[in-house]
Write a protein that holds these residues in place. Sequence first.
Motif, PDB file in Angstrom:
ATOM      1  N   GLU A   1      42.599  44.219  40.927  1.00 13.29           N
ATOM      2  CA  GLU A   1      41.906  45.273  41.553  1.00 13.29           C
ATOM      3  C   GLU A   1      43.247  46.211  41.917  1.00 13.29           C
ATOM      4  N   HIS A   2      44.340  46.046  42.608  1.00 11.39           N
ATOM      5  CA  HIS A   2      45.204  47.562  42.387  1.00 11.39           C
ATOM      6  C   HIS A   2      45.558  48.586  42.013  1.00 11.39           C
TER       7      HIS A   2
ATOM      8  N   ASP B   1      54.122  34.069  34.526  1.00  4.32           N
ATOM      9  CA  ASP B   1      52.440  34.167  35.143  1.00  4.32           C
ATOM     10  C   ASP B   1      51.484  35.371  34.660  1.00  4.32           C
TER      11      ASP B   1
ATOM     12  N   ASP C   1      46.976  39.077  36.440  1.00  2.00           N
ATOM     13  CA  ASP C   1      45.675  38.980  37.424  1.00  2.00           C
ATOM     14  C   ASP C   1      45.641  39.606  38.038  1.00  2.00           C
ATOM     15  N   ALA C   2      46.576  38.822  39.339  1.00  2.00           N
ATOM     16  CA  ALA C   2      46.163  39.205  40.505  1.00  2.00           C
ATOM     17  C   ALA C   2      46.500  41.364  40.890  1.00  2.00           C
TER      18      ALA C   2
ATOM     19  N   ILE D   1      53.360  42.529  42.859  1.00  2.00           N
ATOM     20  CA  ILE D   1      52.664  41.073  41.796  1.00  2.00           C
ATOM     21  C   ILE D   1      53.206  41.292  40.693  1.00  2.00           C
TER      22      ILE D   1
ATOM     23  N   CYS E   1      54.767  37.533  39.011  1.00  2.00           N
ATOM     24  CA  CYS E   1      54.655  37.073  38.166  1.00  2.00           C
ATOM     25  C   CYS E   1      55.564  36.906  36.922  1.00  2.00           C
TER      26      CYS E   1
END
Length: 145
Positions: free
Chosen positions: A100-101, A93, A96-97, A84, A88
């Motif tokens: 949770e991880h 970017d 934010d994704a 991720i 990004c």
Amino acid sequence: MSFEGNTLVDWPAFQQARSELGGGFIRILGYFREDGVKSVAAIEAAMRAGSAAALIIPAHTLKGEARQFGAEPLADLAETIETIARDCVELHDTPDAALEHVARLRPLFGETLTLLEREANPLVPRRPAAGGFGRRAVPSGFGAE
């Protein structure tokens, strides 16, 4: 997130690492603890700062070290964070994704490390498998004969 001990660690891979590392195994497991604590803290700090670039190296390091000891779920989670973060960076970017991880990382690292260290501890008594070569099955329970 809670795992059973038999799903957190690939025990044949752990035993292979133990065999290959020989006398240095305990020392290298100690390095995994130290590096892992630093990596998890760096990942959390990078996430708080919203820095995808700062996530990459500690996630990559944790992934590799976890795989060395057969800690596949931990390695997979670190790899997800790393992937991720790399995406990004490429897309300019924020990560934010990965939130949770990253939130699951510290508890998983702790559970995994506890299992690895317990298995590696030479002072932890191990019960021989019943019926193993040269052993007779030992009855269990009070007064069993």
